[in-house]
Design an enzyme around this catalytic site. Sequence first.
Site, PDB file in Angstrom:
ATOM      1  N   PRO A   1       0.820  -1.230   0.000  1.00  0.00           N
ATOM      2  CA  PRO A   1       0.000   0.000   0.000  1.00  0.00           C
ATOM      3  C   PRO A   1       0.850   1.275   0.000  1.00  0.00           C
ATOM      4  O   PRO A   1       0.508   2.262  -0.662  1.00  0.00           O
ATOM      5  CB  PRO A   1      -0.827  -0.135   1.275  1.00  0.00           C
ATOM      6  N   TYR A   2       1.956   1.253   0.746  1.00  0.00           N
ATOM      7  CA  TYR A   2       2.867   2.407   0.770  1.00  0.00           C
ATOM      8  C   TYR A   2       3.491   2.621  -0.596  1.00  0.00           C
ATOM      9  O   TYR A   2       3.579   3.759  -1.082  1.00  0.00           O
ATOM     10  CB  TYR A   2       3.935   2.162   1.831  1.00  0.00           C
ATOM     11  N   MET A   3       3.933   1.545  -1.249  1.00  0.00           N
ATOM     12  CA  MET A   3       4.541   1.671  -2.569  1.00  0.00           C
ATOM     13  C   MET A   3       3.530   2.175  -3.600  1.00  0.00           C
ATOM     14  O   MET A   3       3.869   2.979  -4.467  1.00  0.00           O
ATOM     15  CB  MET A   3       5.122   0.322  -3.001  1.00  0.00           C
TER      16      MET A   3
ATOM     17  N   LYS B   1       3.180   5.917  -3.018  1.00  0.00           N
ATOM     18  CA  LYS B   1       4.338   6.633  -3.541  1.00  0.00           C
ATOM     19  C   LYS B   1       4.327   6.655  -5.069  1.00  0.00           C
ATOM     20  O   LYS B   1       4.649   7.669  -5.693  1.00  0.00           O
ATOM     21  CB  LYS B   1       5.634   6.001  -3.019  1.00  0.00           C
TER      22      LYS B   1
END
Length: 215
Positions: free
Chosen positions: A129-131, A134
Amino acid sequence: MKVLLIGANGQIGKHVVHLLQESKEHTVKAMVRDEAQMNVLKEKGVEAVVSNLEGSVDEIAEAIRGCDAVIFTAGSGGHTGPDKTLLVDLDGAVKSMEAAEKVGVDRYVMVSAIHANNRESWSNSPIKPYMVAKHFADKALIASKLNYTIIRPGGLLNEAGTGNISVGENLQQGSIPREDVARTLVTAINEENTFKRSFDLVAGDTAIGDALKSL
């Protein structure tokens, strides 16, 4: 330049505050989430403002107003869920871009994550989810009218920086001290070779200034 630092209370952000305070070229205005953080910075002689990435574009624009550049080092943190990742790392980042455009601040330097530009590299990542956040924040910045630099560091370390890095479009996975990420961000502000560029960043053997000029 006067630099609005978004994420000034974070681990990279604290290094950036120190570097900008010591700089002969730049000054810093630190953006933080609450008054307690703001007061700690003010006690250290740092100009600081409270603004929240989950607030409105207009509120963020007021924080940016009067500055010449933005550095974005904010993040929802590893202890929050995908909802905060979406609200801060993606939507908050995009709102800060819109805010910068709104008040005519052209220069914008973003901290991303290594390989965020390459979906295949993180298809099974535990921080997917973070990637994703970003990836799409970076795409929004590239599509904006801003004079951007996107820096994608590898695994972040708390050890002392060396001042030496490696940069490139598609580096192998690696790590780098947060202090060296901060130095790279500050050096990139005026380095024309980083304008409208995005690149991976890990520890290396080349001095930061020379590495950025070699891109």
